[in-house]
Design an enzyme around this catalytic site. Sequence first.
Site, PDB file in Angstrom:
ATOM      1  N   GLY A  46      -0.337  -7.262  -2.588  1.00  0.00           N
ATOM      2  CA  GLY A  46       0.575  -6.145  -2.816  1.00  0.00           C
ATOM      3  C   GLY A  46       2.002  -6.649  -2.690  1.00  0.00           C
ATOM      4  O   GLY A  46       2.254  -7.686  -2.074  1.00  0.00           O
ATOM      5  N   GLN A  51      11.042  -6.155  -1.499  1.00  0.00           N
ATOM      6  CA  GLN A  51      10.731  -7.573  -1.259  1.00  0.00           C
ATOM      7  C   GLN A  51      11.292  -8.490  -2.341  1.00  0.00           C
ATOM      8  O   GLN A  51      11.328  -9.706  -2.158  1.00  0.00           O
ATOM      9  CB  GLN A  51       9.217  -7.780  -1.143  1.00  0.00           C
ATOM     10  CG  GLN A  51       8.637  -7.146   0.111  1.00  0.00           C
ATOM     11  CD  GLN A  51       7.150  -7.411   0.197  1.00  0.00           C
ATOM     12  OE1 GLN A  51       6.354  -6.719  -0.405  1.00  0.00           O
ATOM     13  NE2 GLN A  51       6.767  -8.441   0.942  1.00  0.00           N
ATOM     14  N   CYS A 106       2.220 -10.812   5.355  1.00  0.00           N
ATOM     15  CA  CYS A 106       3.187 -10.207   4.445  1.00  0.00           C
ATOM     16  C   CYS A 106       3.887 -11.341   3.713  1.00  0.00           C
ATOM     17  O   CYS A 106       4.221 -12.356   4.333  1.00  0.00           O
ATOM     18  CB  CYS A 106       4.190  -9.390   5.256  1.00  0.00           C
ATOM     19  SG  CYS A 106       5.528  -8.669   4.281  1.00  0.00           S
ATOM     20  N   LEU A 107       4.115 -11.180   2.422  1.00  0.00           N
ATOM     21  CA  LEU A 107       4.758 -12.249   1.649  1.00  0.00           C
ATOM     22  C   LEU A 107       6.181 -12.521   2.143  1.00  0.00           C
ATOM     23  O   LEU A 107       6.722 -13.587   1.889  1.00  0.00           O
ATOM     24  CB  LEU A 107       4.767 -11.899   0.158  1.00  0.00           C
ATOM     25  CG  LEU A 107       3.382 -11.873  -0.511  1.00  0.00           C
ATOM     26  CD1 LEU A 107       3.501 -11.408  -1.959  1.00  0.00           C
ATOM     27  CD2 LEU A 107       2.696 -13.224  -0.432  1.00  0.00           C
ATOM     28  N   HIS A 148       0.703  -0.568   4.047  1.00  0.00           N
ATOM     29  CA  HIS A 148       1.638  -1.671   4.320  1.00  0.00           C
ATOM     30  C   HIS A 148       2.790  -1.641   3.300  1.00  0.00           C
ATOM     31  O   HIS A 148       3.962  -1.743   3.673  1.00  0.00           O
ATOM     32  CB  HIS A 148       0.884  -3.008   4.252  1.00  0.00           C
ATOM     33  CG  HIS A 148       1.738  -4.234   4.374  1.00  0.00           C
ATOM     34  ND1 HIS A 148       1.611  -5.131   5.407  1.00  0.00           N
ATOM     35  CD2 HIS A 148       2.737  -4.721   3.584  1.00  0.00           C
ATOM     36  CE1 HIS A 148       2.500  -6.110   5.248  1.00  0.00           C
ATOM     37  NE2 HIS A 148       3.193  -5.884   4.146  1.00  0.00           N
ATOM     38  N   GLU A 149       2.445  -1.477   2.028  1.00  0.00           N
ATOM     39  CA  GLU A 149       3.494  -1.472   0.983  1.00  0.00           C
ATOM     40  C   GLU A 149       4.347  -0.209   1.088  1.00  0.00           C
ATOM     41  O   GLU A 149       5.555  -0.252   0.863  1.00  0.00           O
ATOM     42  CB  GLU A 149       2.876  -1.605  -0.411  1.00  0.00           C
ATOM     43  CG  GLU A 149       2.033  -2.854  -0.637  1.00  0.00           C
ATOM     44  CD  GLU A 149       2.676  -4.153  -0.201  1.00  0.00           C
ATOM     45  OE1 GLU A 149       3.918  -4.259  -0.226  1.00  0.00           O
ATOM     46  OE2 GLU A 149       1.927  -5.074   0.191  1.00  0.00           O
ATOM     47  N   HIS A 152       7.135  -0.632   3.515  1.00  0.00           N
ATOM     48  CA  HIS A 152       8.286  -1.391   3.010  1.00  0.00           C
ATOM     49  C   HIS A 152       9.350  -0.459   2.420  1.00  0.00           C
ATOM     50  O   HIS A 152      10.540  -0.747   2.495  1.00  0.00           O
ATOM     51  CB  HIS A 152       7.847  -2.380   1.923  1.00  0.00           C
ATOM     52  CG  HIS A 152       7.369  -3.708   2.446  1.00  0.00           C
ATOM     53  ND1 HIS A 152       8.178  -4.552   3.165  1.00  0.00           N
ATOM     54  CD2 HIS A 152       6.173  -4.330   2.335  1.00  0.00           C
ATOM     55  CE1 HIS A 152       7.488  -5.654   3.474  1.00  0.00           C
ATOM     56  NE2 HIS A 152       6.269  -5.535   2.992  1.00  0.00           N
TER      57      HIS A 152
HETATM   58 ZN   LIG Z   1       4.726  -6.860   3.228  1.00  0.00          ZN
END
Ligand SMILES: [Zn+2]
Length: 184
Positions: A46, A51, A106-107, A148-149, A152
């Site tokens: 995701g 991000q 997380c990226l 999670h997304e 953000h």
């Molecule tokens: Zn993340």
Amino acid sequence: MAVRPIRIYGDPVLREKARPVEETTAALRRLAEDMVDTMIEAEGIGLAAPQVGETVRMYVVNLAAMRPELFLDRGGPSLEGDPDHLVLVNPRVVKQEGEQTGEEGCLSFPELYDKVTRPDVVRVEATDLDGRPLEIEGCGLLARVLIHEFDHLEGVLFIDHLSKFRFQFLRNRLKKLKADSQAD
Ligand SMILES: [Zn+2]
């Protein structure tokens, strides 16, 4: 195909609250495409717009990475035909049930993982890029990525869900990420 640089922890954009999408412009479509490309390139499941530095309420999910039993319900034209990726515009979390604790990453936090407790079932309503409604309800990993997304878009990061003890434990690695991110 265009891969955009992923913002790393320490970048203030990750703490901003994203603004609603009011219309689908060509730039928004391009952003959505680039987010999918960026997520695939980074082997993520995701990715949220902040991000890649865009504070709009949109995220993408890698549905191809989800086992079929994780899908509890889905509706809307953009979910027909089993798409590999889903773009959610102005998502709202309309249901959270149960609890699961599992490893999360997380990226925006390269190589940092820790156990996070999340609801086991999450339902999200959103629209697609053409303004058509979509809904998706998932459990396990799918529920985890959906929420999670969403976090953000509120400027909330997965480390905010860690216990004080775990946060202290990871403090030096977080400091280093922050320092590296600000050095760029
Ligand atoms: Zn993340």
